[in-house]
Scaffold this active site. Structure first.
Site, PDB file in Angstrom:
ATOM      1  N   LYS A  26      31.939  41.727  31.622  1.00 20.29           N
ATOM      2  CA  LYS A  26      31.441  41.020  32.767  1.00 20.29           C
ATOM      3  C   LYS A  26      31.348  42.237  33.952  1.00 20.29           C
ATOM      4  O   LYS A  26      30.377  42.248  34.718  1.00 20.29           O
ATOM      5  CB  LYS A  26      32.392  39.886  33.286  1.00 20.29           C
ATOM      6  CG  LYS A  26      32.436  38.678  32.437  1.00 20.29           C
ATOM      7  CD  LYS A  26      33.626  37.574  32.845  1.00 20.29           C
ATOM      8  CE  LYS A  26      33.792  36.941  31.456  1.00 20.29           C
ATOM      9  NZ  LYS A  26      34.750  35.951  31.702  1.00 20.29           N
TER      10      LYS A  26
ATOM     11  N   GLN B 108      40.353  34.438  34.099  1.00 27.84           N
ATOM     12  CA  GLN B 108      40.207  34.527  32.706  1.00 27.84           C
ATOM     13  C   GLN B 108      41.179  33.916  31.911  1.00 27.84           C
ATOM     14  O   GLN B 108      42.420  33.753  32.078  1.00 27.84           O
ATOM     15  CB  GLN B 108      40.194  36.053  32.361  1.00 27.84           C
ATOM     16  CG  GLN B 108      39.656  36.377  30.863  1.00 27.84           C
ATOM     17  CD  GLN B 108      38.243  36.133  30.663  1.00 27.84           C
ATOM     18  OE1 GLN B 108      37.431  36.656  31.481  1.00 27.84           O
ATOM     19  NE2 GLN B 108      37.898  35.656  29.878  1.00 27.84           N
TER      20      GLN B 108
ATOM     21  N   ASP C 180      32.366  29.991  36.796  1.00 28.43           N
ATOM     22  CA  ASP C 180      32.588  29.381  35.614  1.00 28.43           C
ATOM     23  C   ASP C 180      32.067  27.978  35.443  1.00 28.43           C
ATOM     24  O   ASP C 180      31.990  27.346  34.179  1.00 28.43           O
ATOM     25  CB  ASP C 180      34.084  29.635  35.002  1.00 28.43           C
ATOM     26  CG  ASP C 180      34.092  30.914  34.200  1.00 28.43           C
ATOM     27  OD1 ASP C 180      33.167  31.452  33.678  1.00 28.43           O
ATOM     28  OD2 ASP C 180      35.334  31.407  33.959  1.00 28.43           O
TER      29      ASP C 180
END
Ligand code: NAD
Length: 278
Positions: free
Chosen positions: A48, A92, A115
């Protein structure tokens, strides 16, 4: 038979995002919170970061010790929610077991939730008002679009009802007027149902689950599964065995996988729009 090249599409999308950022002179920032010492997570975070660097998005990493309390994670998210310079926030996954991932991620402001896991974003997907859609799902749809594979009116069979892929994909497919069947670990006639699929999506994580007998001639097969066998990354399909029955098929690696990061970058553009107009 065409092998869907996720890496090529990812590169194209990253180029498009980079152009948009340059043309509009955007200053975007992604904040990634990583709690603990999971090796796979470190690789995902680094991918990322690399994508951010390429497209010109700032990326701040918050590496928290595995003993960090849930309260401290929520406090950090609160701080980032209120920081106008932060466009998107990622917690995460996985987090250590004393932390409730859903509870923490659920505190991210919906327009910073790149997300796409918060209630508001899932509700919008459910209501066919797609905003920030979970990245793997968005990536699957984008691959189909890029290869001009029609979804409307098609019978889409999804194997797997996980929260990250299977469940949100049901709605994304229905929003595009597909007829959707969902299979899972308790499905009795998996083989028979798969054989009726125009588009078969497998999101399970079980090597060789999908065999030749389960594929209709001319089907499109999207393999989302990721497993390690003898140190090699493999999907859910017996790729070599089924490929000649398909019109389109994604390889693993190199199919759906690369799209996830590209879709985070696109979601950062959407997040910026939502902040200003949403
Ligand atoms: P999950 O554990 O939440 O869901 C797995 C699903 O598979 C469950 O719904 C379960 O019912 C179903 N299942 C298990 N065994 C089955 C069987 N024998 N027959 C039919 N269904 C069965 O997992 P997830 O988070 O949804 O991820 C699924 C897979 O996708 C994993 O391999 C994961 O690594 C991969 N994944 C890939 C990407 C990517 O970018 N390519 C992103 C997310 C997840």
């Amino acid at each position: 038979m065409t092998i869907i090249d996720g890496k090529k599409i990812k590169d194209k999308i990253l180029g498009e995002v980079k152009d948009k950022i340059e043309k509009k002179n955007l200053e975007l920032k992604l904040a990634i919170i990583l709690v603990g010492d999971n090796d796979a997570s470190k690789i995902y975070v680094s991918n990322k970061e690399k994508a951010c660097e390429y497209v010109g998005i700032k990326c701040d990493k918050y590496l928290l010790d595995s003993s960090t309390s849930q309260e401290d994670v929520i406090n950090l998210i609160d701080k980032l929610n209120n920081d106008d310079e932060v466009t998107g926030i990622i917690l995460q996954s996985p987090v250590p077991s004393h932390i409730d991932f859903d509870k923490c991620a659920g505190t991210i402001k919906y327009y910073k939730d790149v997300d796409g896991f918060t209630r508001d974003n899932i509700y919008n997907l459910y209501m066919n008002k797609e905003g920030l859609v979970p990245c793997t799902v968005k990536g699957i749809i984008r691959l189909l679009d890029e290869y001009k594979i029609e979804i409307e009116g098609k019978h889409v069979v999804i194997i797997g009802r996980g929260n990250i892929v299977g469940k949100p994909l049901i709605h994304a497919m229905m929003n595009r007027n597909a007829t959707v069947t969902v299979c899972h670990s308790k499905t009795k006639n998996l083989e028979e149902l798969c054989r009726t699929a125009d588009i078969l999506v497998s999101a399970v994580g079980r090597p060789n689950l999908i065999t030749k007998e389960m594929i209709k001639e001319g089907a499109v097969v999207i393999d989302v599964g990721i497993s390690r066998v003898d140190n090699k990354v493999v999907g859910d399909t017996s790729f070599d065995e089924i490929k000649d029955k398909c019109t389109f098929i994604t390889p693993v690696p190199g199919g759906v996988g690369p799209m996830t990061v590209a879709m985070i970058m696109e979601n950062l553009l959407t997040a910026e729009d939502l902040k200003n107009n949403g």
